[in-house]
Write a protein that holds these residues in place. Structure first.
Motif, PDB file in Angstrom:
ATOM      1  N   LYS A 298       0.844  -1.199   0.000  1.00 31.06           N
ATOM      2  CA  LYS A 298       0.000   0.000   0.000  1.00 31.06           C
ATOM      3  C   LYS A 298       0.875   1.243   0.000  1.00 31.06           C
ATOM      4  O   LYS A 298       1.872   1.310   0.719  1.00 31.06           O
ATOM      5  CB  LYS A 298      -0.891   0.004   1.247  1.00 31.06           C
ATOM      6  CG  LYS A 298      -1.826   1.205   1.353  1.00 31.06           C
ATOM      7  CD  LYS A 298      -2.573   1.217   2.679  1.00 31.06           C
ATOM      8  CE  LYS A 298      -3.507   0.041   2.785  1.00 31.06           C
ATOM      9  NZ  LYS A 298      -4.315   0.122   4.041  1.00 31.06           N
ATOM     10  N   GLU A 299       0.509   2.221  -0.839  1.00 31.85           N
ATOM     11  CA  GLU A 299       1.228   3.492  -0.824  1.00 31.85           C
ATOM     12  C   GLU A 299       0.993   4.197   0.506  1.00 31.85           C
ATOM     13  O   GLU A 299      -0.143   4.294   0.973  1.00 31.85           O
ATOM     14  CB  GLU A 299       0.734   4.408  -1.948  1.00 31.85           C
ATOM     15  CG  GLU A 299       1.337   4.150  -3.288  1.00 31.85           C
ATOM     16  CD  GLU A 299       0.932   5.216  -4.286  1.00 31.85           C
ATOM     17  OE1 GLU A 299       0.512   6.298  -3.852  1.00 31.85           O
ATOM     18  OE2 GLU A 299       1.040   4.952  -5.489  1.00 31.85           O
TER      19      GLU A 299
ATOM     20  N   ASN B 210       6.254   7.359  -3.007  1.00 26.29           N
ATOM     21  CA  ASN B 210       7.389   6.494  -3.333  1.00 26.29           C
ATOM     22  C   ASN B 210       7.712   5.505  -2.219  1.00 26.29           C
ATOM     23  O   ASN B 210       8.784   4.889  -2.234  1.00 26.29           O
ATOM     24  CB  ASN B 210       8.628   7.343  -3.639  1.00 26.29           C
ATOM     25  CG  ASN B 210       8.543   7.992  -5.002  1.00 26.29           C
ATOM     26  OD1 ASN B 210       7.851   7.506  -5.898  1.00 26.29           O
ATOM     27  ND2 ASN B 210       9.235   9.108  -5.169  1.00 26.29           N
ATOM     28  N   LEU B 211       6.791   5.356  -1.273  1.00 26.96           N
ATOM     29  CA  LEU B 211       6.972   4.402  -0.185  1.00 26.96           C
ATOM     30  C   LEU B 211       5.806   3.427  -0.168  1.00 26.96           C
ATOM     31  O   LEU B 211       4.642   3.833  -0.111  1.00 26.96           O
ATOM     32  CB  LEU B 211       7.052   5.129   1.156  1.00 26.96           C
ATOM     33  CG  LEU B 211       8.330   5.938   1.412  1.00 26.96           C
ATOM     34  CD1 LEU B 211       8.143   6.840   2.614  1.00 26.96           C
ATOM     35  CD2 LEU B 211       9.516   5.011   1.638  1.00 26.96           C
ATOM     36  N   LEU B 212       6.121   2.136  -0.243  1.00 21.53           N
ATOM     37  CA  LEU B 212       5.104   1.089  -0.193  1.00 21.53           C
ATOM     38  C   LEU B 212       5.334   0.238   1.049  1.00 21.53           C
ATOM     39  O   LEU B 212       6.477  -0.029   1.424  1.00 21.53           O
ATOM     40  CB  LEU B 212       5.192   0.192  -1.437  1.00 21.53           C
ATOM     41  CG  LEU B 212       5.013   0.847  -2.801  1.00 21.53           C
ATOM     42  CD1 LEU B 212       5.200  -0.195  -3.900  1.00 21.53           C
ATOM     43  CD2 LEU B 212       3.643   1.498  -2.922  1.00 21.53           C
ATOM     44  N   ILE B 213       4.231  -0.195   1.669  1.00 20.96           N
ATOM     45  CA  ILE B 213       4.336  -1.047   2.849  1.00 20.96           C
ATOM     46  C   ILE B 213       3.393  -2.232   2.688  1.00 20.96           C
ATOM     47  O   ILE B 213       2.252  -2.070   2.244  1.00 20.96           O
ATOM     48  CB  ILE B 213       4.020  -0.242   4.141  1.00 20.96           C
ATOM     49  CG1 ILE B 213       4.289  -1.087   5.383  1.00 20.96           C
ATOM     50  CG2 ILE B 213       2.610   0.317   4.128  1.00 20.96           C
ATOM     51  CD1 ILE B 213       4.294  -0.282   6.680  1.00 20.96           C
ATOM     52  N   ASN B 214       3.862  -3.427   3.009  1.00 19.73           N
ATOM     53  CA  ASN B 214       3.007  -4.608   2.863  1.00 19.73           C
ATOM     54  C   ASN B 214       2.470  -5.062   4.212  1.00 19.73           C
ATOM     55  O   ASN B 214       2.700  -4.409   5.243  1.00 19.73           O
ATOM     56  CB  ASN B 214       3.754  -5.737   2.141  1.00 19.73           C
ATOM     57  CG  ASN B 214       4.947  -6.270   2.933  1.00 19.73           C
ATOM     58  OD1 ASN B 214       5.117  -5.985   4.128  1.00 19.73           O
ATOM     59  ND2 ASN B 214       5.785  -7.057   2.273  1.00 19.73           N
ATOM     60  N   ASN B 215       1.751  -6.196   4.208  1.00 18.82           N
ATOM     61  CA  ASN B 215       1.122  -6.683   5.437  1.00 18.82           C
ATOM     62  C   ASN B 215       2.119  -7.124   6.498  1.00 18.82           C
ATOM     63  O   ASN B 215       1.781  -7.244   7.672  1.00 18.82           O
ATOM     64  CB  ASN B 215       0.180  -7.857   5.107  1.00 18.82           C
ATOM     65  CG  ASN B 215      -1.010  -7.417   4.276  1.00 18.82           C
ATOM     66  OD1 ASN B 215      -1.429  -6.258   4.346  1.00 18.82           O
ATOM     67  ND2 ASN B 215      -1.554  -8.321   3.472  1.00 18.82           N
TER      68      ASN B 215
END
Length: 292
Positions: free
Chosen positions: A120-121, A203-208
């Motif tokens: 997710k952004e 420009n930052l993505l984070i997953n579960n």
């Protein structure tokens, strides 16, 4: 993020004509681009999704016949030349090695193909204390990379080039004031830290699993920490309290490595911020893909 999907084509390989059709967006994959992508991987493309949030480059999410997803970028050479792109690729390799950015599959002067990271952004989340701390942590990780490959800070050169590129009239007196400030900062900067230069929440993505990936290293620069802090503050439009929180959090994480006081870091950030605020306005007029 606005995605244009091709639901009617899911489950079958697209023809070149179908692939080049992008509806009303005015963006398309050309025959040349399709040939280049095909040379990098063997699976046929079944879905193309233009990522409309991209500003400098045209970016597409490609779904392959085996359901694997990859990212294709059409690089804006008016914003960054081929030498810049070669340096970007080398910086990418540093970030890939420590798991900070998705793996680059292939890169040439005009195109880039990279792995797709499902996450997710951060721009979709409200900016709070947790997000500010996360930004500080990512800046620390970036600044601990080897200070290699990127061009040394040159705000003076960037301002001058943007002035030549922009077609609208600018306030010459204001430009002169900012240029003089940029010259002072260029001359005084230690240039001993690898800075991202474009640490937008987009420009930052984070997953579960709370794994964070940092995208788009094309504006990586050798500068000082205040350069990246001010750029991050400016791009993300942080308010005064958020600015202070980010600087204080970053200082707390890095004070063993920093050679200046917190108050001195604040002052440096304010000077850089004034230049970035002006510079980003010029940049948006010149290179924002979605404004063309």
């Amino acid at each position: 993020m606005s995605l244009l999907t091709y639901k009617e084509f899911i489950g079958k390989e697209l023809t070149d004509e179908e692939l080049a059709c992008n509806g009303s967006t005015g963006k398309a994959l050309t025959d040349k681009e399709l040939i280049w992508i095909g040379a990098q991987q063997s699976e046929p493309i079944v879905v193309i999704e233009p990522l409309e949030q991209a500003l400098t480059n045209a970016v597409f999410l490609l779904t392959l016949a085996n359901n694997e997803k990859i990212i294709f970028k059409r690089l804006n050479l008016s914003a960054r030349n081929e030498s810049d792109r070669r340096r970007e690729f080398k910086v990418d390799q540093l970030a890939i090695f420590v798991g900070l950015t998705p793996k680059a599959i292939a890169c040439c002067g005009s195109y880039k193909l990279q792995e797709y990271f499902t996450g997710k952004e951060l721009s979709r989340l409200s900016v709070n204390k947790e997000i500010i701390n996360l930004l500080a942590v990512q800046l620390k990780k970036i600044h601990h990379l080897p200070a290699l490959h990127a061009q040394p800070q040159s705000l003076t050169s960037t301002l001058t080039q943007l002035k030549k590129t922009i077609t609208s009239a600018i306030d010459e007196q204001q430009f002169s004031v900012i240029l003089k400030r940029a010259i002072i900062l260029d001359n005084s900067s230690a240039k001993n830290v690898l800075c991202h230069g474009d640490l937008s929440l987009h420009n930052l993505l984070i997953n579960n699993k709370q794994q964070v990936m940092i995208l788009d290293w094309e504006y990586a620069t050798l500068a000082c920490p205040a350069y990246d802090l001010a750029s991050c503050i400016c791009i993300n439009r942080l308010d005064n309290l958020q600015q202070e929180s980010l600087i204080a959090s970053y200082y707390s994480l890095n004070k063993a490595q920093l050679t200046i006081s917190l108050s001195a870091l604040r002052r440096e950030c304010q000077l850089y911020f004034s230049v970035f605020s002006y510079l980003n306005g010029l940049w948006m007029s010149c290179f924002a893909v979605n404004n063309k």
